[in-house]
Design an enzyme around this catalytic site. Structure first.
Site, PDB file in Angstrom:
ATOM      1  N   SER A 121      41.908  38.716  40.253  1.00 18.34           N
ATOM      2  CA  SER A 121      41.489  37.368  39.882  1.00 18.34           C
ATOM      3  C   SER A 121      40.405  36.793  40.778  1.00 18.34           C
ATOM      4  O   SER A 121      39.800  35.782  40.452  1.00 18.34           O
ATOM      5  CB  SER A 121      42.688  36.419  39.873  1.00 18.34           C
ATOM      6  N   LYS A 158      43.539  31.584  45.580  1.00 19.87           N
ATOM      7  CA  LYS A 158      42.630  31.050  44.567  1.00 19.87           C
ATOM      8  C   LYS A 158      41.676  30.052  45.210  1.00 19.87           C
ATOM      9  O   LYS A 158      41.877  29.601  46.342  1.00 19.87           O
ATOM     10  CB  LYS A 158      43.412  30.330  43.454  1.00 19.87           C
TER      11      LYS A 158
END
Length: 200
Positions: A121, A158
């Site tokens: 990701s 993230k």
């Protein structure tokens, strides 16, 4: 202290420096004694004299060159703490897998740990599966920082973003195939500052 043979002192100092350059650590007292055909007690006395004069240093493993001692002082051990998912939120296993020694000039000041990235990701941010991510341990972050975020007792890596229209923080994966993650409660555990990776 009895006067020492200055030539022998210089030779022993040079020998210690050469050993440190070649092997990354200084010679033993016995090695110095054998090299110059003197007793161990005599070698010990000469090495202690060199240290007293500031010409060599006492390191963790015995006597060493001043250059090596300065390098050792400028290094820090950073723990590798489990893995961090770069994908769906998954419980982070926090177990120390080992330590890596890094130059303080590279990482700066603060408390740090290394996490092994897992998933894809964050590939557009240069963080690939298996990379070691250097994390500065802190509980605050700026918008745009890549953070270790704790959400519902699960950790993930993230980018922290803020939607001013919705007045909500969200976690942004750096992968166009994945969706942003909006959260109600978010706790920052650290901020990513560097990525260590193997080059293929």
């Amino acid at each position: 202290m009895r006067s020492k043979d200055q030539e022998l002192l210089a030779n022993i100092q040079q020998y210690i420096e050469e050993c440190c350059d070649r092997h990354g650590y200084g010679p033993s007292v016995r090695a110095v004694a054998d090299e110059y055909g003197i007793s161990s007690s005599c070698a010990q006395a000469y090495m202690a004299a060199l240290q007293a004069d500031g010409r060599i240093a006492k390191g963790r493993n015995g006597y060493e060159s001043n250059a090596l001692a300065r390098t050792e002082r400028a290094m820090r051990s950073v723990a590798i703490v489990g893995a961090i998912p770069c994908g769906p939120l998954t419980e982070c296993q926090e177990s120390i897998e080992g330590y890596v020694r890094l130059p303080e000039s590279l990482i700066g000041q603060g408390k740090f740990y290394l996490l092994k990235a897992s998933g894809e990701s964050m590939v557009n941010a240069g963080i690939d599966d298996g990379d070691l991510v250097l994390i500065r341990q802190q509980e605050t972050a700026n918008i745009g920082d890549i953070v270790v975020a704790l959400v519902d007792n699960e950790s993930t890596l993230k980018r922290l973003e803020y939607n001013s229209r919705k007045h909500r923080y969200y976690l942004h994966p750096e992968n166009e195939t994945m969706e942003d993650i909006y959260v109600e409660d978010l706790a920052v555990q650290g901020v990513a500052v560097k990525v260590l990776k193997d080059l293929a």
